[in-house]
Design an enzyme around this catalytic site. Sequence first.
Site, PDB file in Angstrom:
ATOM      1  N   GLU A   1       0.846  -1.208   0.000  1.00 57.03           N
ATOM      2  CA  GLU A   1       0.000   0.000   0.000  1.00 57.03           C
ATOM      3  C   GLU A   1       0.877   1.252   0.000  1.00 57.03           C
ATOM      4  O   GLU A   1       0.612   2.222  -0.716  1.00 57.03           O
ATOM      5  CB  GLU A   1      -0.927   0.015   1.222  1.00 57.03           C
ATOM      6  CG  GLU A   1      -1.823   1.256   1.214  1.00 57.03           C
ATOM      7  CD  GLU A   1      -2.542   1.521   2.524  1.00 57.03           C
ATOM      8  OE1 GLU A   1      -2.884   0.568   3.230  1.00 57.03           O
ATOM      9  OE2 GLU A   1      -2.728   2.709   2.842  1.00 57.03           O
TER      10      GLU A   1
ATOM     11  N   THR B   1      -3.241   3.622   5.517  1.00 58.72           N
ATOM     12  CA  THR B   1      -4.585   3.492   6.124  1.00 58.72           C
ATOM     13  C   THR B   1      -4.618   2.638   7.386  1.00 58.72           C
ATOM     14  O   THR B   1      -5.457   2.852   8.251  1.00 58.72           O
ATOM     15  CB  THR B   1      -5.578   2.881   5.105  1.00 58.72           C
ATOM     16  OG1 THR B   1      -5.049   1.624   4.664  1.00 58.72           O
ATOM     17  CG2 THR B   1      -5.818   3.792   3.933  1.00 58.72           C
TER      18      THR B   1
ATOM     19  N   SER C   1      -0.034  -9.989   7.501  1.00 54.30           N
ATOM     20  CA  SER C   1      -0.996  -8.883   7.504  1.00 54.30           C
ATOM     21  C   SER C   1      -0.564  -7.826   8.521  1.00 54.30           C
ATOM     22  O   SER C   1      -0.576  -8.066   9.733  1.00 54.30           O
ATOM     23  CB  SER C   1      -2.387  -9.423   7.845  1.00 54.30           C
ATOM     24  OG  SER C   1      -3.202  -8.398   8.372  1.00 54.30           O
TER      25      SER C   1
ATOM     26  N   SER D   1      -8.209  -8.515   7.081  1.00 56.48           N
ATOM     27  CA  SER D   1      -8.185  -9.461   5.963  1.00 56.48           C
ATOM     28  C   SER D   1      -8.555 -10.878   6.423  1.00 56.48           C
ATOM     29  O   SER D   1      -8.232 -11.853   5.744  1.00 56.48           O
ATOM     30  CB  SER D   1      -6.797  -9.446   5.309  1.00 56.48           C
ATOM     31  OG  SER D   1      -5.794  -9.482   6.282  1.00 56.48           O
TER      32      SER D   1
HETATM   33 FE1  F3S Z   1      -9.700   0.312   5.363  1.00 54.98          FE
HETATM   34 FE2  F3S Z   1      -9.977  -2.137   4.637  1.00 54.98          FE
HETATM   35 FE3  F3S Z   1      -9.894  -0.273   2.864  1.00 54.98          FE
HETATM   36  S1  F3S Z   1      -8.706  -1.435   6.300  1.00 54.98           S
HETATM   37  S2  F3S Z   1      -8.475   1.124   3.748  1.00 54.98           S
HETATM   38  S3  F3S Z   1     -11.511  -0.535   4.380  1.00 54.98           S
HETATM   39  S4  F3S Z   1      -9.013  -2.262   2.663  1.00 54.98           S
END
Ligand code: F3S
Length: 278
Positions: free
Chosen positions: A125, A161, A217, A261
Amino acid sequence: MNIIRAHHAGACYGVERALAMVSHALEEYGAPVYTLGPLIHNPTVVKELELSGIVAIESLDEIKSGTLVIRSHGVAPDVIDQARARGLNIVDATCPHVSKVHKACSGLSDKGYFVIVVGEAGHPEVEGICGYAGSEFLVVPDAGGLPQQLPSAHIGIVVQTTQSEETFERVVAALRDRVEDIEIHNTVCFATQLRQEAACDVAKTVDVMVVVGGRNSGNTRRLYQISSKVCPQTYHIESPEEIDPQWFEGYETVGITAGASTPESQILAVIERLEELS
Ligand code: F3S
């Protein structure tokens, strides 16, 4: 044994959405459907996906044609450009919350800010976010990662995030007095915050805490860290088979949480195993 499940635990909106999009792509375009890296950081789910024809690749060089799903972590814009140039059919499952970070980042870069990304260097990410940050940027895991000499007097900040709010606030606090022009974007995902707060609330009240999710994760590992601070008997597992009955000997309450996840089926399997031990 009393089992208490955190109010917010398990698969988040972005992960559910990516899983739904990949199944839809499989139905519409047929196998194989490729993902750049495992769709989610959960080895059990990734194995199941493989069986249904969803193939994780490490590099675009591995494929010449077909359907490519961009996972919820998102990617840098040049990766999308390369996939387009190869004529791949692209299904973009980037989580909308991650897309917001991309937008914030490119906005900062366009305005001439030097971007600081609070996050884990090398995390997919973060690599995707950095692709929107312009030619110069810095990734810091915490306030301690900030350099003595800041690269610019105009600093913009975004955050991966799944980072904790506390980490982000520490970096912001460390920069505020040192920078004359600072633009702050708190892009911590609400889903992450809810899971972290709920895990902490439960961990404070139980004897033993079990955190379920992939070891790869990042957000699951952070739930483990947060829980173990307030409940030293905290264990991180990927599946119920890893549970050792000795962990609970002499204890009465066990808490359970799971990363963003971790699908519901895995949480229920762990609860079932804990109930057997009760
Ligand atoms: Fe939040 Fe899940 Fe998206 S942790 S940023 S809703 S992939």
